[in-house]
Design a protein around this motif. Structure first.
Motif, PDB file in Angstrom:
ATOM      1  N   VAL A  15      80.577 -68.202 -37.324  1.00 36.36           N
ATOM      2  CA  VAL A  15      80.984 -67.551 -38.574  1.00 36.36           C
ATOM      3  C   VAL A  15      80.762 -68.500 -39.741  1.00 36.36           C
ATOM      4  N   GLN A  16      81.172 -69.774 -39.589  1.00 39.17           N
ATOM      5  CA  GLN A  16      80.972 -70.773 -40.651  1.00 39.17           C
ATOM      6  C   GLN A  16      79.505 -70.816 -41.066  1.00 39.17           C
ATOM      7  N   GLN A  17      78.627 -70.878 -40.068  1.00 36.67           N
ATOM      8  CA  GLN A  17      77.190 -70.937 -40.313  1.00 36.67           C
ATOM      9  C   GLN A  17      76.724 -69.681 -41.053  1.00 36.67           C
ATOM     10  N   ALA A  18      77.242 -68.500 -40.591  1.00 32.11           N
ATOM     11  CA  ALA A  18      76.816 -67.223 -41.167  1.00 32.11           C
ATOM     12  C   ALA A  18      77.257 -67.093 -42.625  1.00 32.11           C
ATOM     13  N   LEU A  19      78.413 -67.693 -42.960  1.00 35.92           N
ATOM     14  CA  LEU A  19      78.918 -67.575 -44.332  1.00 35.92           C
ATOM     15  C   LEU A  19      77.957 -68.213 -45.336  1.00 35.92           C
ATOM     16  N   THR A  20      77.259 -69.277 -44.906  1.00 38.40           N
ATOM     17  CA  THR A  20      76.367 -69.984 -45.830  1.00 38.40           C
ATOM     18  C   THR A  20      75.176 -69.126 -46.241  1.00 38.40           C
ATOM     19  N   VAL A  21      74.840 -68.083 -45.460  1.00 38.23           N
ATOM     20  CA  VAL A  21      73.689 -67.234 -45.818  1.00 38.23           C
ATOM     21  C   VAL A  21      74.142 -65.831 -46.230  1.00 38.23           C
ATOM     22  N   SER A  22      75.459 -65.611 -46.381  1.00 38.98           N
ATOM     23  CA  SER A  22      75.940 -64.272 -46.749  1.00 38.98           C
ATOM     24  C   SER A  22      75.889 -64.081 -48.260  1.00 38.98           C
ATOM     25  N   SER A  23      75.931 -62.809 -48.666  1.00 40.58           N
ATOM     26  CA  SER A  23      75.786 -62.490 -50.091  1.00 40.58           C
ATOM     27  C   SER A  23      77.019 -62.900 -50.885  1.00 40.58           C
TER      28      SER A  23
END
Lengths: 139, 293
Positions: B168-176
């Motif tokens: 999730v941490q990783q995914a947050l960096t590429v989220s809108s």
């Protein structure tokens, strides 16, 4: 009080005396409420069991089975007391209850079918299994 | 049961009387309810088949944990318990109305019918709130390596498998930016409540620092069928409650106008009562299948 003939089909009235009827209704209300509270308690038990990553699936299944049985008990009391089916003539009760027996096959066959489809997919489509199975320790 | 009953019991099939000792309309109501039981049964069994064919199914304690006016407090099953008790209570008031009808007590019938109607309206209001909450409440969902926002609709739901916090941490960096603002606004860490317009001006990495992932519960998308079955079956039940309320209002008006007093019996109240109890009966199984197991 003498009852007038309310419908030509009705030969006799089966009324329980007034006060006894109300007592029976109130008793059934408490019974239904208590069963519902027990069901909710079991629902919460499942919630807390799920918090443990290595919970016992057999135990959860057992609790769910008990909830199903309690729900059937509730259904029996609603139909028998609130809907007064228990007071009707036996022949009439049977014309309602016997067709409902179809549900025994209906439920068993279709849940079996769903389960079988899952097992086949897991066997022959490993990608499906990997993509949809809850990972260990998650929740 | 009186002695007349036992005297006549042996001759039910000799002709001249109805072997079921039931008024025609009431008997037909019973057969209608039996067929309606099969309709509901078929819906619920179809739901069961799909559920049994899935490796993962949403946990009701996760989906139904909101209560009006309590924000994001985790209160599993609380609201649906309230709905269940409202329906049981309205079933009791209905059976009391039927009881007063037997005694041809017009005022008593009207009093209990009114309570039953109020119970039905209260249940429908609860259901409206619940649906609104599920349809509009947006949750973070992990899709294709990033976090998106989704609510429970016919087309999807955010109740899938749990996602590992590191992922999730990783995914947050590429989220809108929009997604991060929403999550930071809805799930801020302790003591970092910031106004929405200030959040909108923040850079993404600062927003990520504010989001409380413990509370945001980021999951994958859940089984698509879940939303359709939930809204379809609870909606069909809600429609029954709605038509039951309409029938009860008509019965109340007829009682008030003295129609049943002129007929000399309150059989119509009994028939409306059968329908209303059936609605309660169906809820027992909807409650079981969607909320408890």
């Amino acid at each position: 009080m003498e009852h007038q003939a309310i419908a030509s089909e009705v030969t006799f009235h089966h009324h329980v005396p007034g006060s006894e009827n109300v007592r029976r209704i109130i008793k059934t209300f408490w019974l239904l409420s208590i069963i519902t509270i027990i069901e909710l308690g079991m629902g919460f038990t499942i919630y807390f069991i799920h918090k443990n990553p290595d919970f016992s699936h057999g135990l959860v299944l057992g609790i769910k089975g008990a909830i199903v049985i309690l729900s059937l008990a509730k259904a029996f009391y609603i139909v028998s007391i609130f809907m007064h089916l228990g007071d009707e003539i036996r022949n009439m009760i049977m014309t309602i209850v016997v067709p409902l027996m179809l549900f025994i096959w209906f439920i068993a066959a279709f849940l079996w079918d769903g389960n079988s489809y899952k097992n086949l997919r897991n066997n022959y489509d490993k990608h499906f299994q990997e993509r949809t199975t809850e990972k260990k320790g998650g929740h | 049961m009186s002695s007349t009953a036992t005297a006549q019991q042996t001759k039910w099939w000799n002709g001249g009387r109805s072997p079921f000792n039931l008024e025609y309309g009431k008997l037909m109501m019973w057969y209608f309810l039996m067929s309606d039981a099969f309709t509901f049964g078929a819906f619920l069994i179809s739901y069961g088949t799909i559920r049994f064919s899935q490796n993962f199914w949403p946990d009701p304690n996760v989906v139904f944990n909101a209560f009006p006016g309590t924000g994001h407090t985790n209160l599993p099953l609380a609201f649906v318990s309230l709905m269940t008790f409202i329906l049981i209570a309205s079933s009791v008031t209905m059976v009391l109305a039927v009881h007063e009808g037997h005694r041809s007590n017009r005022a008593g019938v009207m009093k209990w019918m009114l309570w039953t109607i109020l119970g039905g309206i209260a249940f429908l209001s609860c259901q409206a709130w619940e649906w609104h909450h599920l349809i509009t409440g947006e949750h973070g969902v992990f899709v294709d390596g990033k976090i998106e926002l989704a609510s429970q609709t016919m087309g999807g739901n955010p109740w899938g498998r749990h996602v590992d916090p590191a992922v999730v941490q990783q995914a947050l960096t590429v989220s809108s930016h929009e997604t991060l603002v929403h999550l930071a606004h809805e799930y801020p860490k302790e003591g970092t409540t910031v106004a929405l317009d200030a959040l909108e001006k923040m850079p993404n990495d600062q927003l990520t620092g504010i989001i409380n992932l413990e509370h945001a519960h980021i999951r994958e998308k859940g089984p698509i069928a879940f939303g359709g079955y939930f809204f379809g079956i609870t909606g069909f039940h809600g429609f029954h409650v709605f038509s039951g309320v309409i029938i009860n209002i008509i019965m109340l008006t007829m009682t008030a106008k003295g129609v049943f007093d002129r007929r000399g019996h309150y059989l119509m109240i009994e028939k409306a009562g059968l329908y209303w109890h059936f609605v309660d009966l169906v809820w027992v199984f909807v409650f079981l299948c969607f909320y408890l197991v």
